[in-house]
Design an enzyme around this catalytic site. Sequence first.
Site, PDB file in Angstrom:
ATOM      1  N   ASN A   1      19.220  69.646  31.106  1.00 30.39           N
ATOM      2  CA  ASN A   1      19.663  70.449  30.252  1.00 30.39           C
ATOM      3  C   ASN A   1      21.108  69.907  29.426  1.00 30.39           C
ATOM      4  O   ASN A   1      21.906  70.663  29.243  1.00 30.39           O
ATOM      5  CB  ASN A   1      19.858  71.913  30.750  1.00 30.39           C
ATOM      6  N   ALA A   2      20.977  68.790  29.355  1.00 26.53           N
ATOM      7  CA  ALA A   2      22.227  68.015  28.795  1.00 26.53           C
ATOM      8  C   ALA A   2      22.136  67.428  27.380  1.00 26.53           C
ATOM      9  O   ALA A   2      23.150  67.175  26.799  1.00 26.53           O
ATOM     10  CB  ALA A   2      22.549  66.878  29.790  1.00 26.53           C
ATOM     11  N   GLY A   3      20.948  67.562  26.889  1.00 26.11           N
ATOM     12  CA  GLY A   3      20.718  67.349  25.458  1.00 26.11           C
ATOM     13  C   GLY A   3      19.917  65.751  25.354  1.00 26.11           C
ATOM     14  O   GLY A   3      19.872  65.285  24.467  1.00 26.11           O
TER      15      GLY A   3
ATOM     16  N   GLU B   1      12.393  61.028  30.240  1.00 26.59           N
ATOM     17  CA  GLU B   1      12.097  61.161  31.562  1.00 26.59           C
ATOM     18  C   GLU B   1      12.218  59.674  32.399  1.00 26.59           C
ATOM     19  O   GLU B   1      10.970  59.895  33.169  1.00 26.59           O
ATOM     20  CB  GLU B   1      10.687  61.937  31.667  1.00 26.59           C
ATOM     21  N   ALA B   2      12.924  59.201  32.204  1.00 24.46           N
ATOM     22  CA  ALA B   2      13.286  57.807  32.694  1.00 24.46           C
ATOM     23  C   ALA B   2      12.946  57.498  34.106  1.00 24.46           C
ATOM     24  O   ALA B   2      12.861  56.485  34.834  1.00 24.46           O
ATOM     25  CB  ALA B   2      14.170  56.949  32.061  1.00 24.46           C
ATOM     26  N   GLN B   3      13.703  58.796  34.656  1.00 22.18           N
ATOM     27  CA  GLN B   3      13.662  58.790  36.187  1.00 22.18           C
ATOM     28  C   GLN B   3      12.212  58.594  36.947  1.00 22.18           C
ATOM     29  O   GLN B   3      12.145  58.082  38.080  1.00 22.18           O
ATOM     30  CB  GLN B   3      14.334  60.244  36.613  1.00 22.18           C
TER      31      GLN B   3
ATOM     32  N   CYS C   1      29.009  72.568  34.041  1.00 24.18           N
ATOM     33  CA  CYS C   1      28.666  73.635  34.984  1.00 24.18           C
ATOM     34  C   CYS C   1      29.238  74.883  34.599  1.00 24.18           C
ATOM     35  O   CYS C   1      29.925  75.002  33.680  1.00 24.18           O
ATOM     36  CB  CYS C   1      29.643  73.181  36.483  1.00 24.18           C
TER      37      CYS C   1
HETATM   38  N1  ADP Z   1      19.794  77.435  20.174  1.00 21.32           N
HETATM   39  C1  ADP Z   1      20.536  76.138  20.576  1.00 21.32           C
HETATM   40  N2  ADP Z   1      21.221  75.713  19.781  1.00 21.32           N
HETATM   41  C2  ADP Z   1      22.101  74.655  20.047  1.00 21.32           C
HETATM   42  N3  ADP Z   1      21.945  74.073  21.252  1.00 21.32           N
HETATM   43  C3  ADP Z   1      21.057  74.523  22.280  1.00 21.32           C
HETATM   44  C4  ADP Z   1      20.580  75.483  21.994  1.00 21.32           C
HETATM   45  N4  ADP Z   1      19.634  75.853  22.841  1.00 21.32           N
HETATM   46  C5  ADP Z   1      19.788  74.910  23.835  1.00 21.32           C
HETATM   47  N5  ADP Z   1      20.712  74.087  23.627  1.00 21.32           N
HETATM   48  C6  ADP Z   1      21.432  72.928  24.087  1.00 21.32           C
HETATM   49  O1  ADP Z   1      20.383  71.767  24.265  1.00 21.32           O
HETATM   50  C7  ADP Z   1      20.638  71.056  25.455  1.00 21.32           C
HETATM   51  C8  ADP Z   1      19.362  71.019  25.992  1.00 21.32           C
HETATM   52  O2  ADP Z   1      18.521  69.982  25.196  1.00 21.32           O
HETATM   53  P1  ADP Z   1      17.545  68.934  26.010  1.00 21.32           P
HETATM   54  O3  ADP Z   1      17.301  67.841  24.627  1.00 21.32           O
HETATM   55  O4  ADP Z   1      16.265  69.756  26.043  1.00 21.32           O
HETATM   56  O5  ADP Z   1      17.986  68.751  27.174  1.00 21.32           O
HETATM   57  P2  ADP Z   1      17.515  67.705  28.311  1.00 21.32           P
HETATM   58  O6  ADP Z   1      16.540  67.106  27.677  1.00 21.32           O
HETATM   59  O7  ADP Z   1      18.785  66.758  29.037  1.00 21.32           O
HETATM   60  O8  ADP Z   1      17.078  68.698  29.574  1.00 21.32           O
HETATM   61  C9  ADP Z   1      21.414  71.909  26.263  1.00 21.32           C
HETATM   62  O9  ADP Z   1      22.806  71.150  26.125  1.00 21.32           O
HETATM   63  C10 ADP Z   1      21.601  73.118  25.461  1.00 21.32           C
HETATM   64  O10 ADP Z   1      22.890  73.622  25.730  1.00 21.32           O
HETATM   65  C1  LIG Z   2      16.135  67.587  39.324  1.00 22.01           C
HETATM   66  C2  LIG Z   2      14.740  67.409  39.528  1.00 22.01           C
HETATM   67  C3  LIG Z   2      14.018  67.529  38.286  1.00 22.01           C
HETATM   68  N1  LIG Z   2      12.567  67.278  38.300  1.00 22.01           N
HETATM   69  C4  LIG Z   2      11.919  67.230  37.042  1.00 22.01           C
HETATM   70  C5  LIG Z   2      12.343  68.792  36.288  1.00 22.01           C
HETATM   71  C6  LIG Z   2      11.834  68.422  34.972  1.00 22.01           C
HETATM   72  O1  LIG Z   2      10.479  68.362  34.525  1.00 22.01           O
HETATM   73  C7  LIG Z   2      12.353  66.782  34.779  1.00 22.01           C
HETATM   74  C8  LIG Z   2      13.828  66.726  34.130  1.00 22.01           C
HETATM   75  O2  LIG Z   2      13.532  67.344  32.886  1.00 22.01           O
HETATM   76  P1  LIG Z   2      14.807  67.219  31.704  1.00 22.01           P
HETATM   77  O3  LIG Z   2      14.922  68.962  31.345  1.00 22.01           O
HETATM   78  O4  LIG Z   2      14.218  66.629  30.690  1.00 22.01           O
HETATM   79  O5  LIG Z   2      16.035  66.828  32.201  1.00 22.01           O
HETATM   80  O6  LIG Z   2      12.368  66.196  36.072  1.00 22.01           O
HETATM   81  C9  LIG Z   2      11.941  66.851  39.279  1.00 22.01           C
HETATM   82  O7  LIG Z   2      10.843  66.507  39.286  1.00 22.01           O
HETATM   83  N2  LIG Z   2      12.770  66.719  40.512  1.00 22.01           N
HETATM   84  C10 LIG Z   2      14.107  67.025  40.775  1.00 22.01           C
HETATM   85  O8  LIG Z   2      14.574  66.872  41.861  1.00 22.01           O
HETATM   86 ZN    ZN Z   3      31.134  74.022  39.081  1.00 14.44          ZN
END
Ligand code: ADP
Ligand SMILES: Cc1cn([C@H]2C[C@H](O)[C@@H](COP(=O)(O)O)O2)c(=O)[nH]c1=O
Ligand code: ZN
Length: 202
Positions: free
Chosen positions: A12-14, A90-92, A147
């Site tokens: 959820n980092a962007g 999802e490079a992990q 956080c």
């Molecule tokens: N309505 C919104 N407007 C702007 N930013 C948002 C909104 N909803 C979620 N976000 C932000 O978008 C980010 C999640 O984007 P995403 O690309 O899906 O993350 P990731 O791929 O790292 O999981 C988070 O930083 C969240 O705070």
């Molecule tokens: C911590 C963790 C995550 N995953 C999975 C959950 C999601 O499907 C992806 C990451 O998605 P993102 O929102 O694009 O960062 O990874 C997992 O399988 N195992 C874990 O420990």
């Molecule tokens: Zn904290």
Amino acid sequence: MAKLYFYYASMNAGKSTILLQSSFNYRERGMHTMLFTAAIDDRAGKGLGTIASRIGLTADAAAFDAGTDLYRIVVAEHAAQTVHCVLVDEAQFLTKAQVWQLARVCDELGIPVLTYGLRTDFQANLFEGSQWLLALADVLTEIKAVCMCGRKAIMNLRIDAQGLAVAAGAQTEIGGNDRYVALCRRHFTAALMGAKVQQGRV
Ligand SMILES: Nc1ncnc2c1ncn2[C@@H]1O[C@H](COP(=O)(O)OP(=O)(O)O)[C@@H](O)[C@H]1O
Ligand SMILES: Cc1cn([C@H]2C[C@H](O)[C@@H](COP(=O)(O)O)O2)c(=O)[nH]c1=O
Ligand SMILES: [Zn+2]
């Protein structure tokens, strides 16, 4: 000179948002990008190969699994239409061999490769793909998330339906905000010790 990039962050980092924005920057200038995402992460639709950001941006992508030869796929596409950039979400979930394939894409084809993913799992272990990207990438860039306490979130807590910390289980479990919470190290540790994860400080 083409480089291999690893943009890493907590959940959820962007990451997906930034990937899609980077690809758009190439495409709006008439350049061709190839997008990949993990087949296992079907939050945007089973096997559809879609990269979706939480803010609603989406793009079609080729889905990879452990048996996918990324180098061969890029070579074939590059022969048909010049590829200016490869982007992997999802490079992990990449294997060690696939990270080496992406390195070949840079070193032999001269195509920049941008990868985006988590560094560690819910037990703070490195994912295989992350481990080898940290080892091999030319450029490592942290995308920052926050956080609930305001510190930088670097850990990914897995939670159950009641919001309680899950300490054991399979490394791979697809999910979003319903299943994971990005936390700082202090709150990650506190949650695993039984503290209720709530707004503010522990
Ligand atoms: N309505 C919104 N407007 C702007 N930013 C948002 C909104 N909803 C979620 N976000 C932000 O978008 C980010 C999640 O984007 P995403 O690309 O899906 O993350 P990731 O791929 O790292 O999981 C988070 O930083 C969240 O705070
Ligand atoms: C911590 C963790 C995550 N995953 C999975 C959950 C999601 O499907 C992806 C990451 O998605 P993102 O929102 O694009 O960062 O990874 C997992 O399988 N195992 C874990 O420990
Ligand atoms: Zn904290």
